[in-house]
Motif scaffolding. Sequence first.
Motif, short mmCIF file in Angstrom:
data_model
loop_
_atom_site.label_atom_id
_atom_site.label_comp_id
_atom_site.label_asym_id
_atom_site.label_seq_id
_atom_site.Cartn_x
_atom_site.Cartn_y
_atom_site.Cartn_z
N SER A 29 -22.31 37.79 32.53
CA SER A 29 -22.91 37.63 31.29
C SER A 29 -22.22 38.35 30.19
O SER A 29 -22.37 37.88 28.91
N LEU A 30 -21.50 39.40 30.26
CA LEU A 30 -20.63 40.03 29.37
C LEU A 30 -19.22 39.64 29.35
O LEU A 30 -18.45 40.19 28.35
N HIS A 34 -17.06 42.38 31.27
CA HIS A 34 -17.94 42.29 32.79
C HIS A 34 -17.61 43.66 33.37
O HIS A 34 -16.59 44.27 33.26
N PHE A 62 -23.10 49.11 28.47
CA PHE A 62 -23.95 48.20 28.93
C PHE A 62 -23.39 47.51 30.34
O PHE A 62 -21.98 47.23 30.04
N HIS A 63 -23.99 47.36 31.39
CA HIS A 63 -23.68 46.43 32.59
C HIS A 63 -24.54 45.70 32.70
O HIS A 63 -25.64 45.65 32.53
N SER A 64 -24.11 44.49 33.39
CA SER A 64 -25.28 43.53 33.86
C SER A 64 -24.86 43.13 35.09
O SER A 64 -23.62 43.02 35.80
#
Length: 85
Positions: A29-30, A34, A62-64
């Motif tokens: 999603s990033l 990612h 941010f991590h996803s």
Amino acid sequence: MRILIGSAAIACILSSTTTAVAQIVVDDSLKAEHSILTPNVQSPKGQIDRIDGGAIRGSNLFHSFQDFNVGNQHTLLPESLPHIF
């Protein structure tokens, strides 16, 4: 006959139980930012799963993940944290 049915039922129940294990699955999603997971890395803190990458916005990282389950006695280390502070 009754003992066989009971034994079969117990065997079925025991074979269907699952154990909890650490499972970390990165999603996309990033996009280009990612996270990159490197499992089973040896470090001074012992064996760890290392996370690199992620999206930096100001002083935030941010991590996803699709799945993020960390088991007992398991260590996860985001490598980029020292660069954030």
